[in-house]
Design a protein around this motif. Structure first.
Motif, PDB file in Angstrom:
ATOM      1  N   TRP A 105       0.955  -1.258   0.048  1.00  0.00           N
ATOM      2  CA  TRP A 105       0.222   0.044   0.093  1.00  0.00           C
ATOM      3  C   TRP A 105       0.833   1.240  -0.236  1.00  0.00           C
ATOM      4  CZ3 TRP A 105      -4.591  -0.592  -1.548  1.00  0.00           C
ATOM      5  CH2 TRP A 105      -5.269  -1.776  -1.318  1.00  0.00           C
ATOM      6  N   LYS A 106       1.905   1.057   0.564  1.00  0.00           N
ATOM      7  CA  LYS A 106       2.788   2.299   0.806  1.00  0.00           C
ATOM      8  C   LYS A 106       3.580   2.443  -0.722  1.00  0.00           C
ATOM      9  CE  LYS A 106       7.123   4.025   3.213  1.00  0.00           C
ATOM     10  NZ  LYS A 106       8.190   3.739   3.833  1.00  0.00           N
ATOM     11  N   SER A 107       3.716   1.566  -1.583  1.00  0.00           N
ATOM     12  CA  SER A 107       4.343   1.560  -2.770  1.00  0.00           C
ATOM     13  C   SER A 107       3.296   2.259  -3.848  1.00  0.00           C
ATOM     14  CB  SER A 107       4.897   0.253  -3.269  1.00  0.00           C
ATOM     15  OG  SER A 107       3.731  -0.636  -3.673  1.00  0.00           O
ATOM     16  N   VAL A 108       2.157   2.089  -3.399  1.00  0.00           N
ATOM     17  CA  VAL A 108       1.012   2.897  -4.479  1.00  0.00           C
ATOM     18  C   VAL A 108       0.329   4.135  -4.093  1.00  0.00           C
ATOM     19  CG1 VAL A 108       0.464   0.457  -5.638  1.00  0.00           C
ATOM     20  CG2 VAL A 108      -0.814   1.336  -3.461  1.00  0.00           C
ATOM     21  N   TYR A 109       1.107   4.684  -2.929  1.00  0.00           N
ATOM     22  CA  TYR A 109       0.668   5.753  -2.171  1.00  0.00           C
ATOM     23  C   TYR A 109      -0.564   5.798  -1.712  1.00  0.00           C
ATOM     24  CZ  TYR A 109       4.699   6.900  -5.388  1.00  0.00           C
ATOM     25  OH  TYR A 109       5.884   7.018  -5.897  1.00  0.00           O
ATOM     26  N   VAL A 110      -1.095   4.792  -1.039  1.00  0.00           N
ATOM     27  CA  VAL A 110      -2.247   4.767  -0.221  1.00  0.00           C
ATOM     28  C   VAL A 110      -1.900   4.722   1.034  1.00  0.00           C
ATOM     29  CG1 VAL A 110      -4.300   3.497   0.248  1.00  0.00           C
ATOM     30  CG2 VAL A 110      -3.559   3.730  -2.201  1.00  0.00           C
ATOM     31  N   PRO A 111      -2.191   5.797   2.052  1.00  0.00           N
ATOM     32  CA  PRO A 111      -1.871   5.662   3.513  1.00  0.00           C
ATOM     33  C   PRO A 111      -3.014   4.712   4.218  1.00  0.00           C
ATOM     34  CG  PRO A 111      -3.205   7.815   2.910  1.00  0.00           C
ATOM     35  CD  PRO A 111      -2.832   6.967   1.593  1.00  0.00           C
ATOM     36  N   ILE A 112      -2.436   3.940   5.160  1.00  0.00           N
ATOM     37  CA  ILE A 112      -3.299   3.190   5.908  1.00  0.00           C
ATOM     38  C   ILE A 112      -2.933   3.229   7.413  1.00  0.00           C
ATOM     39  CG2 ILE A 112      -3.609   1.319   3.926  1.00  0.00           C
ATOM     40  CD1 ILE A 112      -1.136  -0.420   5.314  1.00  0.00           C
ATOM     41  N   ASP A 113      -3.844   2.855   8.155  1.00  0.00           N
ATOM     42  CA  ASP A 113      -3.714   2.911   9.590  1.00  0.00           C
ATOM     43  C   ASP A 113      -2.617   1.812  10.077  1.00  0.00           C
ATOM     44  OD1 ASP A 113      -3.874   3.727  12.038  1.00  0.00           O
ATOM     45  OD2 ASP A 113      -5.896   3.196  12.455  1.00  0.00           O
ATOM     46  N   SER A 114      -1.693   2.355  10.804  1.00  0.00           N
ATOM     47  CA  SER A 114      -0.670   1.535  11.294  1.00  0.00           C
ATOM     48  C   SER A 114      -1.078   0.768  12.656  1.00  0.00           C
ATOM     49  CB  SER A 114       0.543   2.297  11.795  1.00  0.00           C
ATOM     50  OG  SER A 114       0.461   3.165  12.713  1.00  0.00           O
ATOM     51  N   GLY A 115      -2.250   0.879  13.286  1.00  0.00           N
ATOM     52  CA  GLY A 115      -2.778   0.206  14.404  1.00  0.00           C
ATOM     53  C   GLY A 115      -3.790  -0.764  14.123  1.00  0.00           C
ATOM     54  N   VAL A 116      -3.990  -1.052  13.011  1.00  0.00           N
ATOM     55  CA  VAL A 116      -4.876  -1.860  12.321  1.00  0.00           C
ATOM     56  C   VAL A 116      -4.110  -2.893  11.441  1.00  0.00           C
ATOM     57  CG1 VAL A 116      -6.869  -0.680  13.079  1.00  0.00           C
ATOM     58  CG2 VAL A 116      -6.163  -0.511  10.660  1.00  0.00           C
ATOM     59  N   PRO A 117      -4.715  -4.097  11.218  1.00  0.00           N
ATOM     60  CA  PRO A 117      -4.120  -5.211  10.404  1.00  0.00           C
ATOM     61  C   PRO A 117      -4.231  -4.378   8.958  1.00  0.00           C
ATOM     62  CG  PRO A 117      -5.329  -6.425  11.772  1.00  0.00           C
ATOM     63  CD  PRO A 117      -5.649  -4.867  12.221  1.00  0.00           C
ATOM     64  N   PRO A 118      -3.413  -4.618   7.895  1.00  0.00           N
ATOM     65  CA  PRO A 118      -3.479  -3.919   6.466  1.00  0.00           C
ATOM     66  C   PRO A 118      -4.585  -4.764   5.828  1.00  0.00           C
ATOM     67  CG  PRO A 118      -1.473  -5.402   6.829  1.00  0.00           C
ATOM     68  CD  PRO A 118      -2.163  -5.249   8.272  1.00  0.00           C
ATOM     69  N   PRO A 119      -5.327  -3.802   5.026  1.00  0.00           N
ATOM     70  CA  PRO A 119      -6.131  -4.493   4.009  1.00  0.00           C
ATOM     71  C   PRO A 119      -5.640  -5.248   3.142  1.00  0.00           C
ATOM     72  CG  PRO A 119      -6.477  -2.027   4.297  1.00  0.00           C
ATOM     73  CD  PRO A 119      -5.282  -2.422   5.082  1.00  0.00           C
ATOM     74  N   ILE A 120      -6.229  -6.236   2.919  1.00  0.00           N
ATOM     75  CA  ILE A 120      -5.833  -7.385   1.689  1.00  0.00           C
ATOM     76  C   ILE A 120      -6.287  -6.996   0.507  1.00  0.00           C
ATOM     77  CG2 ILE A 120      -5.691  -9.936   1.097  1.00  0.00           C
ATOM     78  CD1 ILE A 120      -6.074 -10.506   4.316  1.00  0.00           C
ATOM     79  N   PRO A 121      -5.486  -6.845  -0.585  1.00  0.00           N
ATOM     80  CA  PRO A 121      -5.979  -6.434  -1.874  1.00  0.00           C
ATOM     81  C   PRO A 121      -6.598  -7.525  -2.636  1.00  0.00           C
ATOM     82  CG  PRO A 121      -3.596  -6.620  -1.731  1.00  0.00           C
ATOM     83  CD  PRO A 121      -3.986  -6.748  -0.315  1.00  0.00           C
TER      84      PRO A 121
END
Length: 204
Positions: A105-121
């Motif tokens: 998600w970081k490589s595609v410039y989409v910010p995500i919350d670090s306190g929760v599990p990352p979404p699964i594309p």
């Protein structure tokens, strides 16, 4: 040579006469034998040589094979990968998969919350960005549902593209005009894998 001379009736009679006549007459008959004998044997030897020459010419004709030039196919160039391949044991750890999802998600410039599990594309996004390593790791563990459960309840990006564009904030952020990673993506058309795009370009 004696066999060839006996096979000719004229020479045989001359030899018989030379044996019966006196010596003065024998020299004349011997001269005739020498006159007819070598000539006949020479012709027979020439006749015997003719078939061999014909056989040699026939063999030479059969030995000549037309040369056919074959066009050599050009060697295909191997694709170079921007990221080094991970060992298979790397994807057996769920913590490594979580870290790779955050990096995705970081490589595609989409910010995500670090306190929760990352979404699964979904699979369409993984194919579009050529993250076949992540797709393999998720499938090897048991699928997206199993990975989401082991990560502690991670959200799943819907598989249908129209539903993902309508409900997922990550996909909406990816489709923003100012996001360079969203180039080539469209809300109305599901993303295609790069290898499918290349095959379609070759057909066109």
């Amino acid at each position: 040579m004696a066999r060839n001379m006996l096979s000719q009736p004229r020479i045989f009679l001359l030899m018989l006469c030379s044996a019966l006549l006196p010596k003065p007459s024998r020299s004349f008959i011997q001269h005739k034998i020498e006159q007819y004998g070598p000539a006949r044997t020479r012709t027979t030897s020439i006749q015997n040589q003719q078939p061999s020459n014909m056989n040699n010419s026939a063999e030479n004709e059969t030995d000549t094979v037309p040369v056919i030039s074959l066009d050599r196919k050009l060697k295909q160039k191997r694709r170079t990968f921007s990221k080094p391949r991970r060992p298979s044991s790397f994807w057996a750890e769920i913590g490594n998969i979580e870290e790779e999802l955050r990096l995705f998600w970081k490589s595609v410039y989409v910010p995500i919350d670090s306190g929760v599990p990352p979404p699964i594309p979904n699979e369409a996004l993984l194919n579009h960005f050529e993250r076949h390593d992540l797709r393999y790791a998720i499938a090897n563990i048991g699928g997206r549902d199993v990975v989401a459960e082991r990560l502690g309840g991670a959200r799943l990006i819907p598989g249908k593209w129209c539903e993902a564009c309508a409900t997922s904030k990550e996909v909406q952020c990816l489709l923003k005009p100012d996001n360079p990673a969203g180039a080539g993506l469209n809300q109305k058309v599901p993303p295609l894998a790069p290898h499918l795009k290349r095959s379609l370009m070759k057909v066109a």
